[in-house]
Design a protein around this motif. Structure first.
Motif, PDB file in Angstrom:
ATOM      1  N   PHE A   1      16.790  43.916   3.657  1.00 18.15           N
ATOM      2  CA  PHE A   1      16.177  43.469   2.402  1.00 18.15           C
ATOM      3  C   PHE A   1      17.045  43.827   1.205  1.00 18.15           C
ATOM      4  O   PHE A   1      17.884  44.722   1.259  1.00 18.15           O
ATOM      5  N   ARG A   2      16.808  43.117   0.121  1.00 23.16           N
ATOM      6  CA  ARG A   2      17.513  43.377  -1.134  1.00 23.16           C
ATOM      7  C   ARG A   2      16.612  44.173  -2.069  1.00 23.16           C
ATOM      8  O   ARG A   2      15.388  44.046  -2.044  1.00 23.16           O
ATOM      9  N   TYR A   3      17.265  44.999  -2.913  1.00 24.88           N
ATOM     10  CA  TYR A   3      16.538  45.869  -3.820  1.00 24.88           C
ATOM     11  C   TYR A   3      17.083  45.698  -5.242  1.00 24.88           C
ATOM     12  O   TYR A   3      18.098  45.021  -5.459  1.00 24.88           O
ATOM     13  N   ALA A   4      16.414  46.331  -6.188  1.00 23.62           N
ATOM     14  CA  ALA A   4      16.719  46.102  -7.610  1.00 23.62           C
ATOM     15  C   ALA A   4      17.854  47.001  -8.090  1.00 23.62           C
ATOM     16  O   ALA A   4      17.694  47.782  -9.030  1.00 23.62           O
ATOM     17  N   TYR A   5      19.018  46.893  -7.465  1.00 24.99           N
ATOM     18  CA  TYR A   5      20.186  47.644  -7.906  1.00 24.99           C
ATOM     19  C   TYR A   5      20.990  46.796  -8.895  1.00 24.99           C
ATOM     20  O   TYR A   5      21.150  45.591  -8.684  1.00 24.99           O
ATOM     21  N   PRO A   6      21.523  47.402  -9.937  1.00 26.23           N
ATOM     22  CA  PRO A   6      22.305  46.627 -10.907  1.00 26.23           C
ATOM     23  C   PRO A   6      23.646  46.185 -10.321  1.00 26.23           C
ATOM     24  O   PRO A   6      24.256  46.899  -9.519  1.00 26.23           O
ATOM     25  N   ALA A   7      24.101  45.013 -10.723  1.00 24.01           N
ATOM     26  CA  ALA A   7      25.405  44.521 -10.296  1.00 24.01           C
ATOM     27  C   ALA A   7      26.493  45.201 -11.121  1.00 24.01           C
ATOM     28  O   ALA A   7      26.248  45.627 -12.251  1.00 24.01           O
ATOM     29  N   PRO A   8      27.702  45.332 -10.575  1.00 28.26           N
ATOM     30  CA  PRO A   8      28.799  45.925 -11.352  1.00 28.26           C
ATOM     31  C   PRO A   8      29.091  45.093 -12.601  1.00 28.26           C
ATOM     32  O   PRO A   8      29.041  43.868 -12.566  1.00 28.26           O
ATOM     33  N   GLU A   9      29.391  45.768 -13.710  1.00 25.05           N
ATOM     34  CA  GLU A   9      29.718  45.062 -14.949  1.00 25.05           C
ATOM     35  C   GLU A   9      31.125  44.483 -14.901  1.00 25.05           C
ATOM     36  O   GLU A   9      31.409  43.466 -15.519  1.00 25.05           O
ATOM     37  N   THR A  10      32.016  45.160 -14.157  1.00 23.88           N
ATOM     38  CA  THR A  10      33.383  44.668 -13.966  1.00 23.88           C
ATOM     39  C   THR A  10      33.743  44.854 -12.492  1.00 23.88           C
ATOM     40  O   THR A  10      33.005  45.478 -11.734  1.00 23.88           O
ATOM     41  N   ARG A  11      34.904  44.330 -12.103  1.00 21.66           N
ATOM     42  CA  ARG A  11      35.348  44.478 -10.731  1.00 21.66           C
ATOM     43  C   ARG A  11      36.335  45.627 -10.553  1.00 21.66           C
ATOM     44  O   ARG A  11      36.958  45.766  -9.505  1.00 21.66           O
ATOM     45  N   ALA A  12      36.466  46.452 -11.599  1.00 19.61           N
ATOM     46  CA  ALA A  12      37.343  47.611 -11.497  1.00 19.61           C
ATOM     47  C   ALA A  12      36.892  48.500 -10.343  1.00 19.61           C
ATOM     48  O   ALA A  12      37.704  49.075  -9.617  1.00 19.61           O
ATOM     49  N   THR A  13      35.572  48.624 -10.187  1.00 23.03           N
ATOM     50  CA  THR A  13      34.966  49.276  -9.027  1.00 23.03           C
ATOM     51  C   THR A  13      34.103  48.219  -8.357  1.00 23.03           C
ATOM     52  O   THR A  13      33.278  47.588  -9.019  1.00 23.03           O
ATOM     53  N   PRO A  14      34.281  47.976  -7.041  1.00 23.27           N
ATOM     54  CA  PRO A  14      33.618  46.834  -6.412  1.00 23.27           C
ATOM     55  C   PRO A  14      32.111  46.938  -6.270  1.00 23.27           C
ATOM     56  O   PRO A  14      31.457  45.940  -5.992  1.00 23.27           O
ATOM     57  N   PHE A  15      31.544  48.131  -6.476  1.00 25.20           N
ATOM     58  CA  PHE A  15      30.083  48.238  -6.344  1.00 25.20           C
ATOM     59  C   PHE A  15      29.540  49.326  -7.258  1.00 25.20           C
ATOM     60  O   PHE A  15      30.261  50.217  -7.702  1.00 25.20           O
ATOM     61  N   THR A  16      28.259  49.211  -7.563  1.00 23.42           N
ATOM     62  CA  THR A  16      27.562  50.242  -8.335  1.00 23.42           C
ATOM     63  C   THR A  16      26.914  51.232  -7.374  1.00 23.42           C
ATOM     64  O   THR A  16      26.666  50.923  -6.205  1.00 23.42           O
ATOM     65  N   VAL A  17      26.636  52.430  -7.892  1.00 28.44           N
ATOM     66  CA  VAL A  17      25.954  53.470  -7.119  1.00 28.44           C
ATOM     67  C   VAL A  17      24.697  53.871  -7.880  1.00 28.44           C
ATOM     68  O   VAL A  17      24.763  54.252  -9.054  1.00 28.44           O
ATOM     69  N   THR A  18      23.553  53.772  -7.224  1.00 35.18           N
ATOM     70  CA  THR A  18      22.262  54.098  -7.831  1.00 35.18           C
ATOM     71  C   THR A  18      21.576  55.169  -7.007  1.00 35.18           C
ATOM     72  O   THR A  18      21.578  55.106  -5.773  1.00 35.18           O
ATOM     73  N   THR A  19      20.982  56.172  -7.664  1.00 39.37           N
ATOM     74  CA  THR A  19      20.190  57.179  -6.958  1.00 39.37           C
ATOM     75  C   THR A  19      18.831  57.318  -7.631  1.00 39.37           C
ATOM     76  O   THR A  19      18.725  57.199  -8.854  1.00 39.37           O
ATOM     77  N   ASP A  20      17.813  57.528  -6.837  1.00 34.02           N
ATOM     78  CA  ASP A  20      16.486  57.840  -7.373  1.00 34.02           C
ATOM     79  C   ASP A  20      15.714  58.685  -6.373  1.00 34.02           C
ATOM     80  O   ASP A  20      16.030  58.730  -5.183  1.00 34.02           O
TER      81      ASP A  20
END
Length: 487
Positions: A82-101
Motif C-alpha cells: 500500500f501507499r502512504y502519505a509520505y512527501p515526495a522529494p523536492e529535488t532529485r539531489a537525494t532520490p527519496f525522502t525519509v519520514t519518521t513518526d
C-alpha cells in the motif's frame, strides 16, 4: 417458510468457497523476529524490500477460503503493498525522502510504534530512460490452467501497451527447451500477436530459459537505459538448472553486467514462491504475484515506473536505539532482509532497490524505558551507558545508505528521532493506523504471540473507513480471515 436472515449494514459476509490444497507449493518462511534488549543490541540493520508478492499470494488463499501458510506471509510485503502519505522529494539531489513518526501501539498499551517511511521521486513518462525488456515466459505443461498462461498473456500485453518509441521487447519461451519467439521490437501489435500464439505443454527447462533471456538482453543492451528480464512462471523448474543456489549464482553474475530481473508469479498447487522471491532479490529486481487481471494492471501499468525504473540501489537502513530512552524493541517483518551491523558500511554487500515513486515502510514496536516490556528485568543486566544518558533527548538515530543506479560508492543519510516525539505520541492517525493494521494482519497470519488478544475484527476496525479500492479490499480480507478462524 424460513425467514431470510438479515445482514447488518456495513458487514461483509464472504462467499462460501471450497478451499484448495496448496499441494506442493514451496515457501521459505522465517520465524517472527525476536525481541531485542537495547542495552545489549542497540543496532538494527536490514535491506529495504519493495516486493509485494506475499500480500497478493495471501489474498489468493483468503479468497479461496483458507488462511495462507505462515511461511507464505512476509509482513513487510504486506505493509509495502500500500501507499502512504509520505512527501515526495523536492529535488532529485537525494532520490527519496525519509519520514519518521511515533504512535501508541493499538494492541499493547505499554509499547509504541516507530514508523520509518521512504518515498522515491516520481519519473514523468517523457523522462523515462529507454527500456530493453526480455519477456521470459514459461509455456510448460504446468502453465496450462486459466490462472497461469492466459493470465500471463493479459499481464504482459498490458505492459506492452505502455511502451514508448525508444523501448523494445523480446520474447523468450521455455518448456522442454528454450527459444526466441520474438526479435526485439516496440510494435505493440507484434508483441501481442506473439503472446497470443503461446501454448502450454512439456517439461520446464527454466534454467535454460534464463540463460537465453540474459543472452538476448546483453546482445540488445541499451547503455544508460533499463536492461531487464521479466520472468513469468509458476516457478516449477524440473529440467536443467533447478538448484536455487546455482540459479542465484548465475543471476548474480548477470546482475553485475547491468541486466536486472523481475519475477512475476502465477498459479496455484505447485507454485515455487521460495525461488521466485529469492532470485528477484539477487537479480536486483522485484517480485510480484499476479492473481488477477486487476493485479496485473496495478503492477505493470499503474506502477510501471516503480517496477522497472530504479532510482537507488543497495539501499540499507540502520537504526540505533538509545538505551536510556528505549529498553526493548522488535522489527515487524524483514526477517529475510536482516543484515549484520558491519554490512551497513560495506559497499560490497548487496541490498534492495527503490524504483521511481516507490515507497518503503518499516515499523518497529518499542518499549519506552520504565514501561513494562516483553522481557523481565535481569538481575545482572547491563547498565545504561553514560553516553546514552547524555543524549536522553534522542530516541534513535536512523541511518540510510544507498547508491545511485550507475554508482559504486554509497551515500549516507542520517535522521535523529527526538525523544519528545515519544512523549507526545497519541493514538495512530488515519494513515499510520492503516499501516499498523496491515502490520498486525501480517503478524497475526504468522501466529505472532505478542499481538495478545488483538483480533481480526480489531484489525479491521483499526484500518478505519477507506475510499481507496485496495484499502477497502484489505478490510474485507480481515473479515474473511475472521470468518475462517473466529477470534
Amino acid at each position: 417458510m424460513m425467514e431470510r436472515s438479515k445482514i447488518a449494514p456495513g458487514h461483509y459476509i464472504p462467499p462460501v468457497i471450497v478451499a484448495t490444497d496448496p499441494g506442493n507449493e514451496r515457501y521459505d518462511g522465517k520465524e517472527v523476529s525476536p525481541v531485542k534488549l537495547a542495552t545489549a543490541e542497540p543496532v538494527s540493520t536490514f535491506s529495504v524490500d519493495v516486493d509485494t508478492g506475499a500480500y497478493a499470494n495471501s489474498r489468493r488463499f483468503l479468497s479461496q477460503g483458507a488462511l495462507p501458510p505462515k511461511d507464505a506471509v512476509r509482513t513487510e510485503e504486506m505493509i509495502n503493498y500500500f501507499r502512504y502519505a509520505y512527501p515526495a522529494p523536492e529535488t532529485r539531489a537525494t532520490p527519496f525522502t525519509v519520514t519518521t513518526d511515533i504512535a501508541r501501539t493499538p494492541w499493547n498499551a505499554d509499547t509504541r510504534l516507530l514508523r520509518i517511511g521512504l518515498r522515491g521521486y516520481d519519473l514523468p513518462r517523457k523522462e523515462r530512460p529507454p527500456a530493453n525488456l526480455v519477456f521470459l515466459v514459461d509455456v510448460s505443461g504446468s502453465m496450462f490452467s486459466a490462472d497461469k498462461l492466459p493470465l500471463v498473456k493479459t499481464a504482459l500485453s498490458g505492459l506492452a501497451a505502455e511502451l514508448g518509441p525508444r523501448d523494445r521487447v523480446s520474447i523468450v519461451v521455455y518448456a522442454g527447451a528454450a527459444g526466441l519467439v520474438l526479435e526485439p521490437t516496440n510494435d505493440t501489435r507484434k508483441i501481442r500477436e506473439a503472446l497470443e500464439k503461446l501454448q502450454a505443454g512439456g517439461s520446464t527447462a527454466g534454467g535454460a530459459g534464463l540463460q537465453l533471456a540474459y543472452q538476448i538482453a546483453r546482445d540488445n543492451r541499451i547503455d544508460g537505459g533499463v536492461n531487464r528480464v521479466i520472468l513469468a512462471t509458476d516457478g516449477d523448474f524440473n529440467v536443467g538448472v533447478r538448484d536455487n543456489k546455482a540459479l542465484i549464482a548465475m543471476i548474480e553474475k548477470e546482475r553485475d553486467t547491468g541486466v536486472t530481473l523481475t519475477t512475476l508469479g502465477f498459479g496455484t498447487g505447485n507454485y515455487n514462491e521460495a525461488m521466485m522471491e529469492q532470485i528477484a532479490n539477487h537479480g536486483n529486481g522485484n517480485y510480484a504475484y499476479i492473481d488477477s487481471a486487476l493485479e496485473a494492471r496495478k503492477v505493470l501499468t499503474d506502477e510501471m515506473a516503480s517496477t522497472l525504473f530504479t532510482i537507488a540501489k543497495d539501499v540499507k537502513i540502520q537504526v540505533e536505539f538509545n538505551p536510556a530512552v528505549v529498553s526493548q524493541y522488535r522489527l515487524l517483518g524483514y526477517e529475510n532482509r536482516a543484515l549484520r551491523e558491519e554490512d551497513f558500511d560495506n559497499d560490497k554487500v548487496d541490498a534492495g532497490e527503490i524504483g521511481a515513486g516507490h515507497q518503503v515502510t518499516a515499523i518497529y514496536e518499542i518499549v519506552p524505558t520504565g514501561a513494562k516490556g516483553w522481557i523481565a528485568p535481569r538481575r545482572y543486566g547491563d547498565p545504561v551507558p553514560a553516553a546514552s544518558t547524555a543524549k536522553a533527548n534522542e530516541l534513535a538515530l536512523v541511518k540510510l545508505r544507498y547508491k545511485l543506479p550507475d554508482g559504486d560508492t554509497s551515500r549516507l543519510i542520517e535522521r535523529v528521532v527526538p525523544t519528545a516525539s515519544l512523549r507526545s505520541a497519541g493514538a495512530p492517525g488515519s494513515d499510520m493506523a492503516f499501516a499498523a493494521a496491515v502490520a498486525a494482519f501480517g503478524q497475526k497470519l504468522r501466529g505472532d504471540p505478542l499481538l495478545g488478544t488483538f483480533s481480526y475484527a480489531d484489525i479491521g476496525a483499526l484500518a478505519g473507513k477507506q475510499t481507496n479500492f485496495w484499502r477497502q479490499e484489505f478490510i474485507r480480507l480481515t473479515g474473511v480471515a475472521s470468518g475462517i478462524t473466529p477470534d
